[in-house]
Design a protein around this motif. Structure first.
Motif, PDB file in Angstrom:
ATOM      1  N   VAL A 143      -0.692   5.011  -7.554  1.00 15.66           N
ATOM      2  CA  VAL A 143      -1.721   4.114  -8.083  1.00 15.66           C
ATOM      3  C   VAL A 143      -2.591   3.529  -6.975  1.00 15.66           C
ATOM      4  CG1 VAL A 143      -0.419   3.517 -10.151  1.00 15.66           C
ATOM      5  CG2 VAL A 143      -0.117   2.164  -8.082  1.00 15.66           C
ATOM      6  N   ALA A 144      -2.527   4.103  -5.789  1.00 16.71           N
ATOM      7  CA  ALA A 144      -3.272   3.548  -4.653  1.00 16.71           C
ATOM      8  C   ALA A 144      -4.764   3.842  -4.735  1.00 16.71           C
ATOM      9  CB  ALA A 144      -2.709   4.087  -3.342  1.00 16.71           C
ATOM     10  N   ASN A 145      -5.135   4.990  -5.239  1.00 17.93           N
ATOM     11  CA  ASN A 145      -6.546   5.375  -5.286  1.00 17.93           C
ATOM     12  C   ASN A 145      -6.981   5.557  -6.732  1.00 17.93           C
ATOM     13  OD1 ASN A 145      -6.823   5.439  -2.472  1.00 17.93           O
ATOM     14  ND2 ASN A 145      -5.917   7.477  -2.408  1.00 17.93           N
ATOM     15  N   THR A 173       0.832  -1.204   0.000  1.00 19.32           N
ATOM     16  CA  THR A 173       0.000   0.000   0.000  1.00 19.32           C
ATOM     17  C   THR A 173       0.865   1.252   0.000  1.00 19.32           C
ATOM     18  OG1 THR A 173      -1.780  -1.150   1.141  1.00 19.32           O
ATOM     19  CG2 THR A 173      -1.802   1.246   1.254  1.00 19.32           C
ATOM     20  N   ALA A 174       1.940   1.229   0.775  1.00 17.96           N
ATOM     21  CA  ALA A 174       2.843   2.384   0.807  1.00 17.96           C
ATOM     22  C   ALA A 174       3.525   2.593  -0.542  1.00 17.96           C
ATOM     23  CB  ALA A 174       3.889   2.196   1.907  1.00 17.96           C
ATOM     24  N   ILE A 175       3.947   1.505  -1.174  1.00 14.60           N
ATOM     25  CA  ILE A 175       4.578   1.619  -2.499  1.00 14.60           C
ATOM     26  C   ILE A 175       3.576   2.127  -3.522  1.00 14.60           C
ATOM     27  CG2 ILE A 175       5.567   0.276  -4.403  1.00 14.60           C
ATOM     28  CD1 ILE A 175       6.907  -1.494  -2.274  1.00 14.60           C
ATOM     29  N   ALA A 176       2.354   1.602  -3.498  1.00  8.44           N
ATOM     30  CA  ALA A 176       1.329   2.043  -4.441  1.00  8.44           C
ATOM     31  C   ALA A 176       0.992   3.512  -4.240  1.00  8.44           C
ATOM     32  CB  ALA A 176       0.076   1.183  -4.298  1.00  8.44           C
ATOM     33  N   ALA A 177       0.965   3.959  -2.989  1.00  8.76           N
ATOM     34  CA  ALA A 177       0.697   5.376  -2.721  1.00  8.76           C
ATOM     35  C   ALA A 177       1.851   6.244  -3.200  1.00  8.76           C
ATOM     36  CB  ALA A 177       0.469   5.588  -1.226  1.00  8.76           C
ATOM     37  N   ALA A 178       3.079   5.768  -3.037  1.00 13.14           N
ATOM     38  CA  ALA A 178       4.238   6.541  -3.483  1.00 13.14           C
ATOM     39  C   ALA A 178       4.283   6.655  -5.003  1.00 13.14           C
ATOM     40  CB  ALA A 178       5.529   5.900  -2.973  1.00 13.14           C
TER      41      ALA A 178
END
Length: 87
Positions: free
Chosen positions: A55-57, A47-52
């Motif tokens: 692409v998390a949201n 989740t942290a990598i996707a947010a960085a």
């Protein structure tokens, strides 16, 4: 952190851990508890990598985030299995 957040992390950890374990070929010599722990850690880091990456949201399911989490869980399961097999 609320109780619902902790329970959600555990449920996602179970799902991500099991899917990561299914990706790794062969039989793993780790228990269910270790699979859950690896899944929870992989879900949080993924989740942290996707947010960085940004692409998390997204609209709809976050497929890229799931792929990152499952890949991290597979790496974690394989690494833990390899370290246990060496003993």
């Amino acid at each position: 952190m609320e109780i619902s957040s902790i329970l959600t992390a555990i449920v996602f950890g179970i799902i991500v851990g099991v899917l990561g374990r299914l990706v790794v070929p062969g039989r793993q010599h780790i228990g269910v508890l270790w699979t859950i722990v690896v899944g929870i850690v992989a879900a949080l880091i993924g989740t942290a990598i996707a947010a960085a990456v940004g692409v998390a949201n997204t609209d709809g399911p976050d497929w890229i985030e799931w792929i990152i989490q499952i890949a991290l869980a597979a790496v974690g399961v394989a690494a833990l299995d390899r370290s246990k097999a060496g003993r």
